[in-house]
Write an enzyme that holds these catalytic residues in place. Sequence first.
Site, short mmCIF file in Angstrom:
data_model
loop_
_atom_site.label_atom_id
_atom_site.label_comp_id
_atom_site.label_asym_id
_atom_site.label_seq_id
_atom_site.Cartn_x
_atom_site.Cartn_y
_atom_site.Cartn_z
N CYS A 2 0.61 -1.08 0.01
CA CYS A 2 -0.04 0.12 0.18
C CYS A 2 0.90 1.16 0.19
CB CYS A 2 -0.99 0.01 1.17
SG CYS A 2 -2.06 -1.22 1.18
N ARG A 27 4.68 -0.57 -4.18
CA ARG A 27 4.13 -1.02 -3.10
C ARG A 27 3.19 -2.09 -2.90
NH1 ARG A 27 6.72 1.98 1.05
NH2 ARG A 27 5.22 1.21 2.45
N TRP A 74 -2.62 -2.88 -1.53
CA TRP A 74 -2.14 -4.41 -1.87
C TRP A 74 -2.77 -5.18 -0.56
CZ3 TRP A 74 -0.14 -8.33 1.79
CH2 TRP A 74 0.34 -9.22 0.95
N ASN A 100 -2.44 2.07 5.60
CA ASN A 100 -1.51 1.10 5.06
C ASN A 100 -1.20 0.44 6.38
OD1 ASN A 100 0.71 -0.74 4.36
ND2 ASN A 100 2.19 1.02 4.49
N GLY A 101 -1.45 -1.03 6.61
CA GLY A 101 -1.24 -1.68 7.76
C GLY A 101 -2.40 -2.56 8.07
N GLU A 477 17.46 -19.01 -3.49
CA GLU A 477 17.29 -17.70 -4.04
C GLU A 477 16.81 -17.82 -5.53
OE1 GLU A 477 16.42 -14.44 -3.58
OE2 GLU A 477 17.00 -14.00 -5.40
N LYS A 481 13.38 -16.51 -7.13
CA LYS A 481 13.28 -15.80 -8.23
C LYS A 481 12.27 -16.28 -9.52
CE LYS A 481 14.25 -12.89 -7.47
NZ LYS A 481 14.98 -11.97 -6.21
N GLU A 484 8.58 -16.47 -8.32
CA GLU A 484 7.92 -15.31 -8.49
C GLU A 484 7.55 -14.84 -9.74
OE1 GLU A 484 9.49 -12.60 -4.53
OE2 GLU A 484 11.10 -13.19 -6.20
N HIS A 500 16.18 -36.91 0.80
CA HIS A 500 15.68 -37.11 2.15
C HIS A 500 14.37 -36.97 1.92
CE1 HIS A 500 19.34 -38.41 4.24
NE2 HIS A 500 19.84 -37.41 3.69
N LYS A 602 6.69 -4.82 -3.32
CA LYS A 602 7.92 -4.68 -3.25
C LYS A 602 8.32 -4.39 -1.65
CE LYS A 602 12.18 -3.13 -5.32
NZ LYS A 602 12.68 -4.81 -5.52
C1 G6P Z 1 8.97 -8.73 -0.61
C2 G6P Z 1 9.63 -8.38 -2.11
C3 G6P Z 1 10.87 -9.54 -2.11
C4 G6P Z 1 11.82 -9.03 -0.89
C5 G6P Z 1 11.21 -9.06 0.42
C6 G6P Z 1 12.37 -8.32 1.41
O1 G6P Z 1 8.56 -10.02 -0.23
O2 G6P Z 1 8.70 -9.15 -2.93
O3 G6P Z 1 11.31 -9.27 -3.25
O4 G6P Z 1 13.00 -9.92 -1.06
O5 G6P Z 1 9.99 -8.27 0.61
O6 G6P Z 1 12.28 -6.92 1.17
P1 G6P Z 1 13.56 -6.08 1.57
O7 G6P Z 1 13.06 -4.70 1.08
O8 G6P Z 1 13.31 -6.40 3.24
O9 G6P Z 1 14.83 -6.60 1.12
#
Ligand code: G6P
Length: 607
Positions: A2, A27, A74, A100-101, A477, A481, A484, A500, A602
């Site tokens: 948001c 956001r 969001w 937001n929250g 990681e 990626k 996502e 396992h 983000k």
């Molecule tokens: C969200 C984003 C991710 C990111 C994570 C942590 O989930 O979609 O891409 O890795 O937040 O974000 P930060 O700003 O703390 O690195």
Amino acid sequence: MCGICGVIGKTNVVPQLLTGLRNLEYRGYDSCGVAVIADGTIHLRKNVGAVEEVEQKEQFQELEGFIGLAHTRWATHGGVTRANAHPHLSCSGDFALVHNGIIDNYRPIKAWLKERGHQFLSQTDTEVIVHLIEEYFRESGEIEPAFRKALARLEGSFALALISTHDPHTLFCARQESPLIIGVGNGNMYLGSDMNAFVEYTREVICLEDGEYAVVRRDGVTIRQMQTGKRVVRACEQMPDEGYTINDKGKYQHFMLKEIAEEPEVVQKALEIEDEAIIRLARTVAQSAHVYLTGIGTAFYVTLIAQHYFARLADRYIPALSSDEFPFLAQVGRGSTVIAVSQSGETIDTLRALRYAKERGATTAAVVNVPSSSMVREVDQAILQGAGPEICVLSTKSTVSQVIILLRVALELAVLEGKLEARMKEQYEQELASLPALLTDLIASLPAQVRVPAYEYAKVHNWFFIGRGVYSAVALESALKFKESSYLHAEGMSGGFLKHGTIALIDETTSTAAFVPPPEEKELFALTLSSIQEIKARGGFVLGIHQEGDGSEEKFFDAEIVLPAVSPLVAPVVALTAGQILAYYTALALGRSIDKPRALAKSVTVT
Ligand code: G6P
């Protein structure tokens, strides 16, 4: 999570609100809206969709007003519908509010308000706030006391902003655990979830702290504590020029690709960060009895990679904990240090982990990309990445920058603790110095290997990503990626773990991307090849991501991504970038919304 934008000015503020809205879209992007006051009435337009789509549907630019609010959502409470989009109005339509929250106690408040005749149009927790303010306004006829009284009843996290026809010259706002800042510039006042809300207009900022509210007029800002009403004096700060959104993809089809292409430059910047800041953190680590690394999402995987560098270079085991679980596991107190990693510096899970540690007397540090973020203000030691704005929701260039910074801290720690001779340190520094050029070549050449096969990869619905040692973290990681961006199921794990349990799923319909370490890492290399053989024996397809000339391709792979032969120190970074490029082209082959994948945001500022 948001985005909030508010503006009060002496001319029509709608153009500024719309710029803010576009710049905050990263956001959250499921719906958005704008409310302005004109002719004594609140004019509200909102709808479902990304900002550009809603702007067209609702013709926001037709609105006019000297004061207004904008919001991009969001969804947390209530589905993605027009009614649930912000701003929300009170019954009379005299108050409009964005939030937001999460308001934890919205249900009892809603029930109480319903008894008093309030009618609700949405399923959101937010809507109760504006009705609550209206209810208290009915009692006193004054906005500020009503606003404060309403705030006192809210439990949870919130950044919120309010306008009212009863005082069309004032923006009211408050902050509790969700970010909110005030911008002061050229005769206007701004509110924003972050600098992006008004970065094109001012860099003069007043930061609200948790538990504070502000009354913002064109001629000044009054900040008070919510609980006591006591006035807080806070000066303006001039924010630096870096780290803010510029919505320009240049020649690239997506921000993700643009940002991957910026990695050589970003690595160079990370290498140029003053030694002093790096050594200071290394010294803090050296002097601490317990040290933790923490972050979430990609940032957590960065800490896992860093964990390997600390172990390997400095013989120091530094546990990496996902920040959402941090308070349930970490043993922190005086003498401990917590190092957080966060691109945005606003991720609530990570902020909470840091606050938990701080309350118990620990020293806190963070590697952060956004200079004006809450995390930079709250920690004892912040290292600013200087990676520049990262717009794609998926983190790429920030990730490699964070790895390099923590690798540098590990090197300095190794020196401080007498684990690394000067000659070796010099060699490692040379290897790091060669990384920008290496990445430039890789980013230029790798798409030719990946772009076409990606159409085949896109047909496989179940993927595993494996690696050993530091490559297990690279695999985690890269799987994140990949999922996502492509929405294909991808699970990352260490090669040893695969056998396992997960191996039961391996058959001719599954694919495994295997990160093969440089052959100099004999044990890891051999172990990885064993894992690959176990997959092949069960008919699984293996995409080997390996170094040129390492001999691994001869027997094993069904497909390969060949990386340059580089030293074990920098090879994980090269592998990370390769994983990003693989994810990008697979998502491209599937026509996905790469820069704004569904359901993501983000900056995740809710728990
Ligand atoms: C969200 C984003 C991710 C990111 C994570 C942590 O989930 O979609 O891409 O890795 O937040 O974000 P930060 O700003 O703390 O690195």
